[in-house]
Design a protein around this motif. Structure first.
Motif, PDB file in Angstrom:
ATOM      1  N   VAL A 178      -1.349  -6.757   6.241  1.00 18.32           N
ATOM      2  CA  VAL A 178      -0.500  -7.598   5.403  1.00 18.32           C
ATOM      3  C   VAL A 178       0.815  -6.842   5.227  1.00 18.32           C
ATOM      4  N   VAL A 179       1.898  -7.458   5.694  1.00 19.85           N
ATOM      5  CA  VAL A 179       3.203  -6.811   5.664  1.00 19.85           C
ATOM      6  C   VAL A 179       4.088  -7.483   4.627  1.00 19.85           C
ATOM      7  N   GLU A 180       4.834  -6.673   3.905  1.00 20.20           N
ATOM      8  CA  GLU A 180       5.760  -7.173   2.891  1.00 20.20           C
ATOM      9  C   GLU A 180       7.139  -6.587   3.155  1.00 20.20           C
ATOM     10  N   SER A 218       3.447  -2.008   5.139  1.00 21.86           N
ATOM     11  CA  SER A 218       2.204  -2.605   5.620  1.00 21.86           C
ATOM     12  C   SER A 218       1.041  -2.126   4.759  1.00 21.86           C
ATOM     13  N   ARG A 219       0.138  -3.044   4.472  1.00 24.45           N
ATOM     14  CA  ARG A 219      -1.153  -2.701   3.903  1.00 24.45           C
ATOM     15  C   ARG A 219      -2.173  -2.981   5.004  1.00 24.45           C
ATOM     16  N   SER A 220      -2.695  -1.923   5.587  1.00 24.86           N
ATOM     17  CA  SER A 220      -3.557  -2.015   6.767  1.00 24.86           C
ATOM     18  C   SER A 220      -5.004  -1.822   6.341  1.00 24.86           C
ATOM     19  N   PHE A 244      -5.022   1.639   4.137  1.00 22.61           N
ATOM     20  CA  PHE A 244      -3.913   2.553   3.868  1.00 22.61           C
ATOM     21  C   PHE A 244      -2.605   1.773   3.941  1.00 22.61           C
ATOM     22  N   THR A 245      -1.561   2.319   3.323  1.00 22.64           N
ATOM     23  CA  THR A 245      -0.251   1.697   3.350  1.00 22.64           C
ATOM     24  C   THR A 245       0.735   2.637   4.023  1.00 22.64           C
ATOM     25  N   TRP A 246       1.744   2.075   4.665  1.00 19.18           N
ATOM     26  CA  TRP A 246       2.747   2.873   5.370  1.00 19.18           C
ATOM     27  C   TRP A 246       3.929   1.966   5.686  1.00 19.18           C
ATOM     28  N   GLY A 247       5.003   2.521   6.263  1.00 20.41           N
ATOM     29  CA  GLY A 247       6.144   1.689   6.636  1.00 20.41           C
ATOM     30  C   GLY A 247       7.425   2.484   6.751  1.00 20.41           C
TER      31      GLY A 247
END
Length: 228
Positions: A91-93, A167-169, A185-188
């Protein structure tokens, strides 16, 4: 490893791939060499445990800036393997308005948020957008990679003075159309107005509450699926 898109903007056929950038080297690599990209010495190795004791964990290799062989130069690259054969949902924001189609409506399979901004969408490889499934790729071996680019630098009127891609992967177990997240995990990255390059946002473990917030959004977008 299951194939992944060469760049984030493969999701946006309505927007122009080129655009101005502050370097003579193009961001998007037309002929990437993934294996060579993966040998870059700048990769950081991280491990995140799953949400249940003894459950699925995640081994994440993170390159803060994609180099010349990578699909998208200067943008973060993640190469992930779960410790179990799970699927992946992203889920991308992004803090920009929702892109509209020719009919002036957002694609329902992408847009997960309410209102016109921020843009929240279910990320997936282009060839899976018409599958009716929520998974980022077709792989079932617990692996995926991503190197999300945005060729055009942020304009002066960019909200918050910086474009923020997050991103929430989620590692998920799918049984039919029932999906249960077991880790995440989250990253970006963040690209400040006027900056030459985006700044990486290194991977961090997500708490289960993140999935609890995203699951209803996914259920609304993917009819007939349940997200637990």
């Amino acid at each position: 490893m299951s194939s992944r898109r060469t760049a984030f903007f493969a999701l946006l056929p309505l927007l122009v791939l080129g655009g101005a950038c502050n370097t003579s080297e193009p961001i998007l690599n037309g002929k990437p060499d993934l294996e060579l990209c993966r040998t870059d010495p700048g990769f950081q190795k991280l491990h995140f445990d799953g949400w249940n004791e003894g459950g699925t964990g995640m081994d994440v290799r993170f390159l803060p800036r994609g180099t010349k062989p990578c699909p998208a130069r200067r943008f973060p690259f993640v190469d992930v393997k779960a410790t179990a054969p799970v699927r992946w949902i992203q889920v991308v924001e992004v803090n920009v308005p929702i892109p509209m189609g020719e009919d002036k409506k957002p694609s329902p399979s992408w847009q997960l948020g309410e209102g016109s901004e921020p843009w929240i969408f279910a990320d997936m490889v282009p060839e899976r957008r018409d599958s009716g499934e929520p998974f980022v790729n077709a792989g079932t071996d617990g692996r995926f990679w991503d190197n999300p680019a945005w060729p055009d630098p942020p304009k002066q009127d960019q909200k918050d003075g910086a474009r923020k891609w997050r991103s929430r992967s989620y590692a998920v177990i799918a049984e039919g159309k029932k999906v249960r997240a077991v880790a995440g995990f989250t990253w970006g990255w963040t690209w400040t107005v006027g900056a030459e390059n985006p700044e990486p946002f290194p991977p961090e473990k997500l708490a289960p509450d993140a999935w609890k917030a995203d699951a209803p959004r996914l259920a609304k977008a993917f009819e007939g699926w349940s997200f637990e």
